[in-house]
Design a protein around this motif. Structure first.
Motif, PDB file in Angstrom:
ATOM      1  N   SER A   1      73.872  64.868  35.372  1.00 44.70           N
ATOM      2  CA  SER A   1      72.602  65.001  35.717  1.00 44.70           C
ATOM      3  C   SER A   1      72.438  66.384  36.266  1.00 44.70           C
ATOM      4  O   SER A   1      73.393  67.142  36.740  1.00 44.70           O
TER       5      SER A   1
ATOM      6  N   PRO B 223      79.637  55.250  50.060  1.00 44.28           N
ATOM      7  CA  PRO B 223      78.780  55.022  49.062  1.00 44.28           C
ATOM      8  C   PRO B 223      79.126  55.474  47.885  1.00 44.28           C
ATOM      9  O   PRO B 223      78.712  54.955  46.711  1.00 44.28           O
TER      10      PRO B 223
ATOM     11  N   GLY C  69      76.337  51.194  47.591  1.00 40.17           N
ATOM     12  CA  GLY C  69      76.679  52.388  46.735  1.00 40.17           C
ATOM     13  C   GLY C  69      75.532  53.384  46.945  1.00 40.17           C
ATOM     14  O   GLY C  69      74.821  53.609  48.066  1.00 40.17           O
TER      15      GLY C  69
ATOM     16  N   SER D 208      71.679  52.123  47.762  1.00 40.47           N
ATOM     17  CA  SER D 208      71.666  51.806  49.067  1.00 40.47           C
ATOM     18  C   SER D 208      71.641  53.184  50.146  1.00 40.47           C
ATOM     19  O   SER D 208      70.710  53.210  51.132  1.00 40.47           O
TER      20      SER D 208
ATOM     21  N   GLN E 103      81.367  40.691  51.057  1.00 39.81           N
ATOM     22  CA  GLN E 103      80.941  40.544  49.825  1.00 39.81           C
ATOM     23  C   GLN E 103      79.553  39.516  49.985  1.00 39.81           C
ATOM     24  O   GLN E 103      79.778  38.552  50.539  1.00 39.81           O
TER      25      GLN E 103
ATOM     26  N   LEU F 148      74.903  45.851  53.294  1.00 42.04           N
ATOM     27  CA  LEU F 148      76.237  44.806  53.183  1.00 42.04           C
ATOM     28  C   LEU F 148      77.084  45.240  51.942  1.00 42.04           C
ATOM     29  O   LEU F 148      76.275  45.349  51.120  1.00 42.04           O
ATOM     30  N   THR F 149      78.097  45.654  52.291  1.00 41.66           N
ATOM     31  CA  THR F 149      78.674  46.171  51.106  1.00 41.66           C
ATOM     32  C   THR F 149      80.279  45.937  51.098  1.00 41.66           C
ATOM     33  O   THR F 149      80.959  45.750  52.266  1.00 41.66           O
ATOM     34  N   ASN F 150      80.937  46.149  50.032  1.00 40.62           N
ATOM     35  CA  ASN F 150      82.415  45.923  49.773  1.00 40.62           C
ATOM     36  C   ASN F 150      83.077  47.430  49.772  1.00 40.62           C
ATOM     37  O   ASN F 150      84.164  47.468  49.592  1.00 40.62           O
ATOM     38  N   LEU F 151      82.299  48.357  49.918  1.00 41.79           N
ATOM     39  CA  LEU F 151      82.467  49.896  49.635  1.00 41.79           C
ATOM     40  C   LEU F 151      82.933  50.245  51.064  1.00 41.79           C
ATOM     41  O   LEU F 151      82.105  50.237  52.038  1.00 41.79           O
TER      42      LEU F 151
HETATM   43  C1  FAD Z   1      80.713  57.385  34.624  1.00 41.63           C
HETATM   44  C2  FAD Z   1      79.413  57.346  35.249  1.00 41.63           C
HETATM   45  C3  FAD Z   1      78.717  58.786  35.311  1.00 41.63           C
HETATM   46  C4  FAD Z   1      77.600  58.958  35.745  1.00 41.63           C
HETATM   47  N1  FAD Z   1      76.964  59.852  35.795  1.00 41.63           N
HETATM   48  C5  FAD Z   1      75.793  60.232  36.283  1.00 41.63           C
HETATM   49  C6  FAD Z   1      75.281  61.527  36.493  1.00 41.63           C
HETATM   50  O1  FAD Z   1      75.858  62.599  36.204  1.00 41.63           O
HETATM   51  N2  FAD Z   1      74.097  61.462  36.942  1.00 41.63           N
HETATM   52  C7  FAD Z   1      73.185  60.599  37.318  1.00 41.63           C
HETATM   53  O2  FAD Z   1      72.115  60.668  37.837  1.00 41.63           O
HETATM   54  N3  FAD Z   1      73.707  59.372  37.161  1.00 41.63           N
HETATM   55  C8  FAD Z   1      74.895  58.970  36.701  1.00 41.63           C
HETATM   56  N4  FAD Z   1      75.324  57.702  36.461  1.00 41.63           N
HETATM   57  C9  FAD Z   1      74.583  56.744  36.733  1.00 41.63           C
HETATM   58  C10 FAD Z   1      74.397  56.202  38.247  1.00 41.63           C
HETATM   59  O3  FAD Z   1      73.775  57.333  39.055  1.00 41.63           O
HETATM   60  C11 FAD Z   1      75.466  55.699  39.095  1.00 41.63           C
HETATM   61  O4  FAD Z   1      75.965  54.628  38.386  1.00 41.63           O
HETATM   62  C12 FAD Z   1      75.113  55.256  40.558  1.00 41.63           C
HETATM   63  O5  FAD Z   1      76.454  55.072  41.243  1.00 41.63           O
HETATM   64  C13 FAD Z   1      74.250  54.090  40.559  1.00 41.63           C
HETATM   65  O6  FAD Z   1      74.110  53.643  41.814  1.00 41.63           O
HETATM   66  P1  FAD Z   1      74.261  51.944  42.501  1.00 41.63           P
HETATM   67  O7  FAD Z   1      73.903  51.995  43.855  1.00 41.63           O
HETATM   68  O8  FAD Z   1      73.242  51.291  41.538  1.00 41.63           O
HETATM   69  O9  FAD Z   1      75.506  51.576  41.923  1.00 41.63           O
HETATM   70  P2  FAD Z   1      76.882  51.606  42.758  1.00 41.63           P
HETATM   71  O10 FAD Z   1      76.794  53.169  43.338  1.00 41.63           O
HETATM   72  O11 FAD Z   1      78.032  51.294  41.908  1.00 41.63           O
HETATM   73  O12 FAD Z   1      76.827  50.920  43.962  1.00 41.63           O
HETATM   74  C14 FAD Z   1      76.740  49.499  44.061  1.00 41.63           C
HETATM   75  C15 FAD Z   1      77.811  48.715  44.719  1.00 41.63           C
HETATM   76  O13 FAD Z   1      77.633  47.633  45.290  1.00 41.63           O
HETATM   77  C16 FAD Z   1      78.689  46.894  45.536  1.00 41.63           C
HETATM   78  N5  FAD Z   1      78.265  45.396  45.218  1.00 41.63           N
HETATM   79  C17 FAD Z   1      78.193  44.932  44.032  1.00 41.63           C
HETATM   80  N6  FAD Z   1      77.986  43.435  44.502  1.00 41.63           N
HETATM   81  C18 FAD Z   1      78.228  43.321  45.653  1.00 41.63           C
HETATM   82  C19 FAD Z   1      78.091  42.027  46.475  1.00 41.63           C
HETATM   83  N7  FAD Z   1      77.734  40.926  45.932  1.00 41.63           N
HETATM   84  N8  FAD Z   1      78.356  42.352  47.821  1.00 41.63           N
HETATM   85  C20 FAD Z   1      78.583  43.470  48.367  1.00 41.63           C
HETATM   86  N9  FAD Z   1      78.598  44.646  47.602  1.00 41.63           N
HETATM   87  C21 FAD Z   1      78.443  44.467  46.072  1.00 41.63           C
HETATM   88  C22 FAD Z   1      79.714  47.395  44.381  1.00 41.63           C
HETATM   89  O14 FAD Z   1      80.615  47.797  45.166  1.00 41.63           O
HETATM   90  C23 FAD Z   1      79.038  48.308  43.681  1.00 41.63           C
HETATM   91  O15 FAD Z   1      79.674  49.353  43.402  1.00 41.63           O
HETATM   92  C24 FAD Z   1      76.745  57.652  36.042  1.00 41.63           C
HETATM   93  C25 FAD Z   1      77.323  56.362  35.957  1.00 41.63           C
HETATM   94  C26 FAD Z   1      78.649  56.652  35.355  1.00 41.63           C
HETATM   95  C27 FAD Z   1      79.444  55.120  35.534  1.00 41.63           C
END
Ligand code: FAD
Length: 531
Positions: free
Chosen positions: A114, A93, A64, A67, A184, A87-90
């Motif tokens: 943000s 990103p 996501g 990463s 996954q 490694l991702t299911n997406l």
């Molecule tokens: C509605 C909303 C609005 C937001 N707005 C803002 C904003 O305006 N500004 C800001 O700074 N932040 C914001 N955020 C917070 C944050 O920046 C985001 O949520 C960001 O996408 C987090 O990144 P991440 O990599 O942690 O998660 P993600 O981008 O979700 O990526 C992680 C991904 O890993 C994958 N995954 C999970 N488990 C596994 C597995 N076992 N195997 C393979 N793949 C897997 C999934 O597909 C998952 O989506 C917001 C969040 C939300 C929910």
């Protein structure tokens, strides 16, 4: 959109050193009971199970925004793309993020929460989104806004589409699409001799075995939210009456609510008082204004603040009409000011207590949102209720009735055609299988808020396996030494700390002033990084 689909299946040729499928690969190449039960795996047990093993120095799980940012920083630090596997299911990103923002009423054309400098595609924060929008649209307005915020103007924030498009551009520049493998991730286990095995279940039909293993020195976890949370009373209603049409969560598709309200007048009950509730209200009121609808909006608060509050003038929180107003999800100093340094020094219960002091559901005090609700109040189509919910039951004429118990014990029945739960996302770490496995088998522990315990540089405590180690970032590390972990800027901060730690271990170059400047020039000229 870039054609990256061709690179998403497992392709050993892009790995730095690949180990061919072990001879005599077993029937299915699956996890064996012995592997599942063993905390530390030897190379032999994995190959005996018939699981093909690929070597790569660093694995990032998630794919996501976290990463992506990690990959971007490491590419800037001089890492070759073949040194890291994501490694991702997406497919892209920003996929989960775009899904969540879109259903919660922030499509590509709407503005995020943000600020202008929180840029997943730009490690330097310059030129900011506001400058880039001003340049592209040939207008000074965004720059004037950031120079005068938050006194004369609300905080300027980018449109969701601008964030996704700039990430797509940067992904092409750094060779991101070559670094991903689809599937996954089931678990990460320590390996005898150092490092880890990460077990991936690839999409069906893409490999000859059920699982593949990545053997790496370093592992980076950025898996986001475990799933959508429902208020227990709403979940109970949905389960009992099998009704997910009238009772919806703002993080699931619920366009039918707005469509139905366009067809005939109705009552909608909103629960929650954070930014997502603000967005849902904005959508309902925009539709009301645009199509001349008669929608009646009911808003249920559990805690209703009428006045600003706080222990001191510096921690004063602006509150009015039930809402607590704050530009971002933490006070701004949590990313680079007094609160950041304070969190870094606090341990255990003291840290948990400080989190509690600053936490809370807030929303930005945007002028247009305040105007809409004031209008609704004075014209009588926006009404607020305060209390806790006793039960939710079907009512007459296609309504759902919420029984609200107020502080004095009186009970009020509130019927509505739709209920929208805008209260938040699930964050119980054990609900994520990967973390549950890590806690049970690899020595990881919990921080004072009950999430994954990480060091100041985001190394997971207790799982090091020399010379290897594991890092984690994002919402699952909330409660550590840095509060703003689940934000673009927080992910960038974490990625920089991890990159520095990996530089200390000799994996990449340190991003010093010279490298940073020369790399910024490359970024500004959109110069592709060497493959
Ligand atoms: C509605 C909303 C609005 C937001 N707005 C803002 C904003 O305006 N500004 C800001 O700074 N932040 C914001 N955020 C917070 C944050 O920046 C985001 O949520 C960001 O996408 C987090 O990144 P991440 O990599 O942690 O998660 P993600 O981008 O979700 O990526 C992680 C991904 O890993 C994958 N995954 C999970 N488990 C596994 C597995 N076992 N195997 C393979 N793949 C897997 C999934 O597909 C998952 O989506 C917001 C969040 C939300 C929910």
């Amino acid at each position: 959109m870039t054609d990256h689909n061709s690179t998403i299946s497992i392709d050993s040729s892009v790995l730095s050193t690949s180990v061919p499928d072990p001879t005599g690969a077993s029937e299915a190449g699956d996890l064996t009971p012995e592997l599942i039960a063993t905390d530390v795996w030897s190379d032999e047990t994995v190959t005996q199970a018939g699981i093909p093993v690929y070597d790569v120095p660093l694995v990032s799980v998630g794919g996501g925004i976290g990463s992506f940012i990690m990959a971007d920083f490491l590419r800037v630090a001089g890492m070759a793309p073949g040194q890291m596997r994501i490694l991702t299911n997406l497919d892209v990103p920003w996929q989960t993020y775009e899904y969540l923002t879109k259903v919660s009423q922030i499509p590509r054309g709407e503005r995020l929460r943000s600020d202008s400098q929180s840029m997943p595609d730009n490690a330097w924060g310059f030129p900011s989104y506001a400058f880039r929008e001003a340049w592209n649209d040939k207008t000074i307005a965004p720059v004037w806004n950031v120079c005068t915020e938050p006194i004369l103007n609300d905080y300027w924030t980018p449109k969701a589409g601008q964030v996704f498009e700039s990430m797509e551009r940067e992904a092409a520049r750094i060779g991101y699409w070559e670094m991903i493998s689809k599937g996954q991730v089931r678990m990460v286990r320590r390996r005898y001799g150092g490092g880890y095995f990460t077990i991936l279940t690839p999409p069906q039909g893409t490999t000859s075995t059920k699982r593949v293993a990545f053997r790496s020195t370093y592992v980076h976890l950025a898996v986001g939210y475990p799933g959508v949370a429902f208020l227990p009373d709403l979940q109970a209603y949905r389960t009992k009456y099998q009704d997910s049409v009238r009772v919806v969560n703002s993080y699931e598709p619920h366009e039918h609510v707005y469509e139905e309200l366009r067809r005939r007048p109705g009552l909608v009950l909103i629960r929650g008082n954070g930014i997502v509730a603000s967005r849902v209200l904005q959508r309902l009121i925009d539709d009301r204004d645009r199509y001349g609808l008669q929608t009646q909006i009911l808003h249920l608060f559990r805690t209703y603040r009428t006045e600003s509050f706080g222990p001191s003038i510096f921690e004063r929180r602006k509150a009015r009409n039930g809402w607590i107003y704050q530009g971002f999800n933490w006070p701004k100093s949590s990313w680079g000011g007094g609160n950041k340094f304070k969190f870094e020094k606090l341990e255990g219960e003291a840290r948990a207590a400080y989190y509690k002091r600053l936490a809370g559901t807030t929303t930005p005090g945007r002028k247009d949102w305040i105007e809409q609700l004031n209008r609704g109040r004075s014209e009588g189509w926006y009404r607020t209720y305060i209390g806790t919910v006793d039960s939710v039951e079907p009512g007459s004429a296609g309504t759902v009735v919420t029984r609200v118990v107020s502080k004095d014990g009186s009970v009020l029945e509130v019927p509505a055609h739709f209920i929208v739960d805008a209260t938040g996302l699930e964050a119980n770490i054990r609900e994520h299988r990967l973390f549950a496995d890590l806690l049970d088998h690899s020595g990881a522990g919990l921080n004072p808020l009950g999430r994954l315990d990480v060091e100041r540089h985001f190394e997971i405590r207790g799982v090091a396996n020399q010379p290897g180690t594991m890092y984690a970032m994002g919402t699952m590390t909330l409660g550590g030494y840095f509060a703003g972990v689940d934000t673009f800027l927080g992910l960038q901060y974490a990625a920089l700390r991890v990159a520095d730690d990996l530089a200390r271990r000799g994996f990449v170059n340190k991003i010093g002033p010279l490298r940073s400047t020369s790399q910024w020039w490359k970024w500004a000229r959109h110069k592709e990084l060497p493959r």
